[in-house]
Design a protein around this motif. Sequence first.
Motif, PDB file in Angstrom:
ATOM      1  N   SER A  71     -33.951  12.446  18.917  1.00 21.28           N
ATOM      2  CA  SER A  71     -34.469  11.085  18.787  1.00 21.28           C
ATOM      3  C   SER A  71     -35.924  11.067  18.325  1.00 21.28           C
ATOM      4  O   SER A  71     -36.416  10.034  17.866  1.00 21.28           O
ATOM      5  N   ASP A 111     -28.563   8.688  17.150  1.00 20.63           N
ATOM      6  CA  ASP A 111     -28.564   7.270  16.781  1.00 20.63           C
ATOM      7  C   ASP A 111     -29.697   6.515  17.460  1.00 20.63           C
ATOM      8  O   ASP A 111     -29.931   5.338  17.166  1.00 20.63           O
ATOM      9  N   GLU A 112     -30.442   7.202  18.348  1.00 24.07           N
ATOM     10  CA  GLU A 112     -31.614   6.607  18.985  1.00 24.07           C
ATOM     11  C   GLU A 112     -32.915   6.948  18.253  1.00 24.07           C
ATOM     12  O   GLU A 112     -34.002   6.535  18.692  1.00 24.07           O
ATOM     13  N   SER A 114     -35.776   6.573  15.549  1.00 23.17           N
ATOM     14  CA  SER A 114     -36.326   5.351  14.934  1.00 23.17           C
ATOM     15  C   SER A 114     -35.837   5.176  13.504  1.00 23.17           C
ATOM     16  O   SER A 114     -35.665   4.037  13.037  1.00 23.17           O
ATOM     17  N   LYS A 117     -32.362   3.601  13.812  1.00 23.16           N
ATOM     18  CA  LYS A 117     -32.461   2.231  14.314  1.00 23.16           C
ATOM     19  C   LYS A 117     -32.863   1.278  13.195  1.00 23.16           C
ATOM     20  O   LYS A 117     -32.324   0.173  13.065  1.00 23.16           O
ATOM     21  N   GLU A 118     -33.837   1.714  12.377  1.00 20.38           N
ATOM     22  CA  GLU A 118     -34.224   0.876  11.250  1.00 20.38           C
ATOM     23  C   GLU A 118     -33.113   0.820  10.207  1.00 20.38           C
ATOM     24  O   GLU A 118     -32.826  -0.240   9.636  1.00 20.38           O
ATOM     25  N   SER A 121     -30.430  -1.650  11.027  1.00 22.66           N
ATOM     26  CA  SER A 121     -30.881  -3.006  11.309  1.00 22.66           C
ATOM     27  C   SER A 121     -30.529  -3.997  10.209  1.00 22.66           C
ATOM     28  O   SER A 121     -30.392  -5.194  10.457  1.00 22.66           O
TER      29      SER A 121
END
Length: 561
Positions: A71, A111-112, A114, A117-118, A121
Motif C-alpha cells: 500500500s 488495492d489500498e 494511493s 484509489k485514484e 475513482s
Amino acid sequence: MSSTKVGKTWWKETVVYQIYPASFKDSNGDGLGDIPGIISKIPYIASLGVNAVWLSPIYASPQHDMGYDISDYRDIHGPYGTLDDFQRLIDELHKNQIKLLMDLVVNHTSDEHSWFKESRSSKQTPKRNWYFWRDPKYDADGNRQEPNNWRSIFGGSAWHYDEATDQYYLALFLPSQPDLNWSNADMRQATYDDMRFWLDRGVDGFRIDSMNLMSKHPDLPDAKVIRPKEKYQDGSEFFASGPKMHDYIREMRTEVFDHYDAMTVGELGFTKDEQSVSEYVAKDRHELNMVFTGDIVDMDFGPGGKYERDDFHPRKIRHITNMWQCALPKFDGWNSVYLDNHDSGRSLSRYASDKPEHRIASAKMLATYLLTLAGTPFLLAGQEFGMANLGKDYGAESYIDVEAKNAYNAILEQRGGAESSMGDVLREMQLKARDHGRLPVQWDDSPNAGFTTPDAKPWMTINKDHVEWNAANQQDDDDSVLSFYKHLLQLRKDHAGLLVYGSYTPLKERRPGRWSSDQEQSISAAKYDGYEVLVSNGQSEFADGSVRLGAYGTVVLLKQQ
C-alpha cells in the motif's frame, strides 16, 4: 568441475540468506517477527559466513498476501518496525560486511495503494491507465461477463468488477492485488523513483517478484480452452514475458540499477527454456544478473498443477542441474542456485528425507549439492540447520496461506464438500504448501522455539520438532548440520576459483534398476586415483580410488596437483 576464466563481480561471490520477516525473530512478544528481531540475530547470520540477506517484503501492507500487496512503497509495515529501524538494519548488516537485498514487488500493488484509489475513482483520472481497466462483455442473454477468460494464479477469475465505474480491473493474484500497467511511462517513472528511495538508503539490490508478468499482450486475448469444464483458463501465454518485457528491464537497469551497482535477480515464472532465459541474463543483453526459473521448486508438481502428485526422483534434479550449469556459460550468463524459498515446501522433506535415521545425512547431502555448484547460492533461514516441513499429523486446518487454502477449498467444492475425499490433496499440501517455507525459525527448544516469548501466540504454526531440531542444539556440535553448512561456506570462499567460477561437466548417469537414495552405492575400479576428499557428509568411504556411498551419502573429491 574445473577452474575457468569468468569475469569476477561481488554478486557472483555472494551467498544469500533469505529472511521471511514475519517468521524470523519476534522482539516484542506480539507473535510476529520484526526488524529489531532481525537486528538481534545479525551476529548469528554473520557467523554462518553468508554475504547478503534477502528480505521478503517489509513495506506497508494490509497483508492479504503476506506483504506482496503493497500500500506504500516508501514505508514499513507497522508491526515490523519503522524506517529508522530499517536504516539501523542496513547499517548493522554493512558493519558486518553483509549486503541487503529487498523484494521488489512492482507487477501489482495493493488495492489500498494511493495510486489504485485514484485510478478507480474515475475513468477520467490521470492514473486510470496506471492499471488495467476494461469494459464488460455481455453474452447472448445480456449477462455481464469478464473482459477475457483468464484464471487468477490463486484461482477464480483474474478480473474484478468495479460497480462505480462499470469496468473490470485485472488482478492476476488476489482481487486486492491489481496489476500495474507497465505500458504507462508515468507509472514506470514513479516506480523507478520508489526504487531509488531504497537504494539511496543503502540497499544493495533487489529480487524482482513476478518479474516477467509486467508485460502483457496488448490485446489481452482469451486464453486457449485447455480445461473445457472450467470457465477460467490459464492465460500465461498472454500475460508472461510479453512483447515489451525486455524493453522494461533494460530501461529499469539503465535508469536505476546501473547507477548503484545493484544486484538483480528476477523471478521468471512460466519460462524455463534456455533461449528465453538467455535473453534475460546474457551479459551482452544488459538486463538482469540472474533469474529464478522455478523448475527446482516444482519438480514434483503434477500435470494439473501443484497439488496433484508427481513424485520426485533424483533424475529430475540431475536433468535441471545439468541443463542450467551447462547452458548459462554459453552466453556469459550467471546461475542462481537454490532449493528452498518462501513459496515452497522444505527441500529436506520433499527431495531427501526428514526421517530421524536419515535427516542429518540428507540435510548435509543437500548442502553439498547447493554449495558446490557454480552460481550464486540462496539459503532460506532454517535450512542451515535442517528445518523440515510440518509432519503428517498436521491436518488441513494447520495451513493458513491463501494459496493452499484456496486450492484446497476449490477442490473440496468440486468433490461435493466431502473432507474424506481430500487425502490426496492433503498429502501434496504436506509436501509443497508455502506454509512450510514460512514456519517460524526454530532458535531453541523453549516454548515457541525461541521465535517469540513463551506466553505469546505465534502468527502461524511452530513445528513441534523444534524441541530436537533447532539452532541452539547444533551451535557447538562439530558434527551438526549447522557446522557442516559453515564448513562448506568457508570451503566455497577458500576454493572460489573452483566452486564459484568453475566449469561444470556432468558425469555419465548410472542407472541401477530400483535404486533409491537410502541404499548403499559403490563406484569401484580405482576410478579416482590421485584425488583427495575435500568434504564428506559422513556417509561415504574413499579408499584406493573407489567410493562407497551409504544412504544419502555424498563426497566431494579434489584432484591433487
